[in-house]
Write a protein that holds these residues in place. Structure first.
Motif, PDB file in Angstrom:
ATOM      1  N   TYR A  36      29.594  27.968  33.655  1.00 40.37           N
ATOM      2  CA  TYR A  36      28.244  27.427  33.612  1.00 40.37           C
ATOM      3  C   TYR A  36      27.655  27.517  35.019  1.00 40.37           C
ATOM      4  CZ  TYR A  36      28.565  25.375  28.915  1.00 40.37           C
ATOM      5  OH  TYR A  36      28.656  25.190  27.553  1.00 40.37           O
ATOM      6  N   GLU A  88      25.231  26.361  41.956  1.00 40.75           N
ATOM      7  CA  GLU A  88      26.592  25.869  41.802  1.00 40.75           C
ATOM      8  C   GLU A  88      27.153  26.383  40.480  1.00 40.75           C
ATOM      9  OE1 GLU A  88      27.159  21.716  42.621  1.00 40.75           O
ATOM     10  OE2 GLU A  88      29.259  22.138  43.134  1.00 40.75           O
ATOM     11  N   PHE A  90      30.269  26.318  37.654  1.00 35.55           N
ATOM     12  CA  PHE A  90      31.337  25.480  37.115  1.00 35.55           C
ATOM     13  C   PHE A  90      32.143  26.263  36.086  1.00 35.55           C
ATOM     14  CE2 PHE A  90      30.246  21.383  38.850  1.00 35.55           C
ATOM     15  CZ  PHE A  90      28.887  21.485  39.119  1.00 35.55           C
ATOM     16  N   PHE A 104      35.580  20.318  32.865  1.00 39.31           N
ATOM     17  CA  PHE A 104      34.940  21.099  33.909  1.00 39.31           C
ATOM     18  C   PHE A 104      35.735  21.049  35.206  1.00 39.31           C
ATOM     19  CE2 PHE A 104      30.791  22.286  32.239  1.00 39.31           C
ATOM     20  CZ  PHE A 104      30.654  21.456  31.146  1.00 39.31           C
ATOM     21  N   GLY A 105      35.662  22.155  35.963  1.00 34.36           N
ATOM     22  CA  GLY A 105      36.151  22.139  37.329  1.00 34.36           C
ATOM     23  C   GLY A 105      35.161  21.414  38.224  1.00 34.36           C
ATOM     24  N   LYS A 106      35.512  21.305  39.508  1.00 36.05           N
ATOM     25  CA  LYS A 106      34.670  20.555  40.435  1.00 36.05           C
ATOM     26  C   LYS A 106      33.488  21.357  40.956  1.00 36.05           C
ATOM     27  CE  LYS A 106      38.416  17.496  41.785  1.00 36.05           C
ATOM     28  NZ  LYS A 106      39.228  16.914  42.874  1.00 36.05           N
ATOM     29  N   GLY A 107      33.450  22.627  40.635  1.00 41.07           N
ATOM     30  CA  GLY A 107      32.299  23.433  41.006  1.00 41.07           C
ATOM     31  C   GLY A 107      32.489  24.207  42.296  1.00 41.07           C
TER      32      GLY A 107
ATOM     33  N   HIS B  41      33.598  15.938  42.242  1.00 37.76           N
ATOM     34  CA  HIS B  41      34.236  15.627  40.954  1.00 37.76           C
ATOM     35  C   HIS B  41      33.751  16.509  39.818  1.00 37.76           C
ATOM     36  CE1 HIS B  41      36.384  11.941  42.141  1.00 37.76           C
ATOM     37  NE2 HIS B  41      35.386  11.746  42.957  1.00 37.76           N
ATOM     38  N   GLY B  42      32.738  17.292  40.046  1.00 32.64           N
ATOM     39  CA  GLY B  42      32.195  18.097  38.965  1.00 32.64           C
ATOM     40  C   GLY B  42      31.570  17.203  37.902  1.00 32.64           C
TER      41      GLY B  42
END
Lengths: 114, 115
Positions: A36, A88, A90, A104-107, B41-42
């Protein structure tokens, strides 16, 4: 339960250079994988996804990602980035089960400069 | 764009006060989700709904409750806001269950500050 690791919190790159954003996942079963993108002050929108079949998936704006089961990875690549790709990104995963939610990952913040 | 609106878009409130965030969709999608987004933390899932009056907890549900009395509306309530709940809150919807590979569509977000 599944988990996602995005190894880079920020990736600076010059315009027209190639870029790779890394994503690794952990799961004991088969998974669905997603990327995303979030532009500044907006919600997320789907860039591409892997459900099954061909391990290489592409987006309409030139990004691609390859599912690698042996390395449990789903890295995102683009051969030539534009300023407008600054956003960003994700990575997300869900397991092949009826009750799995999306994790989700932390981006990774992609910063494209002229 | 998917027809998802969130209200309010920005809110500042004091510790201990109740707060309700609203998500409204015009897509008639069955599944709705509330996430919070925090630096480092996303996105983390708070609660989700799989139909009218059918809801379940996500990863970070403590201090939050939800209600869904109509297909189009999903409310997130902070019964007694705390500073740790300062965040950007996103609503999302999907036609099919997102864990089965269905795309999620996100709203524009609500920035909540608890002082």
């Amino acid at each position: 339960a599944q988990s996602v690791t995005q190894l880079d919190s920020q990736v600076p790159v010059f315009e027209e250079a190639p870029v790779e954003l890394r994503c690794n996942y952990s799961s004991s079963v088969s998974v669905y994988l997603f990327w995303y993108v979030q532009y500044p002050n907006q919600g997320l929108q789907l860039l591409l996804k892997y459900l099954s079949g061909s391990t290489l998936v592409e987006s309409i704006n030139g990004f691609e990602a390859e599912f690698n089961k042996s390395q449990t990875s789903f890295h995102l690549r683009k051969p030539s980035v534009h300023i407008s790709d600054t956003a960003e990104y994700f990575c997300a995963v869900s397991e092949w089960s009826g009750y799995s939610t999306l994790t989700f990952g932390k981006g990774t913040m992609l910063l494209v400069s002229p | 764009d998917a027809g998802i609106t969130q209200s309010p878009r920005h809110k500042v409130t004091e510790t201990g006060t109740p707060v309700t965030l609203r998500c409204h969709q015009t897509e008639n999608h069955r599944y709705m989700y509330w996430y919070r987004q925090d630096p480092g933390h996303g996105l983390r899932l708070i609660h989700y709904s799989y139909g009218v009056k059918d809801t379940d907890k996500g990863e970070v549900s403590d201090g939050y409750s939800v209600s869904r009395s109509k297909t189009e509306d999903f409310l997130l309530t902070l019964e007694s806001a705390t500073s740790s709940q300062t965040s950007v809150y996103f609503c999302a919807i999907s036609e099919e269950w997102s864990g089965g590979g269905s795309e999620q569509y996100f709203g524009p977000g609500t920035r909540l500050t608890v002082t």
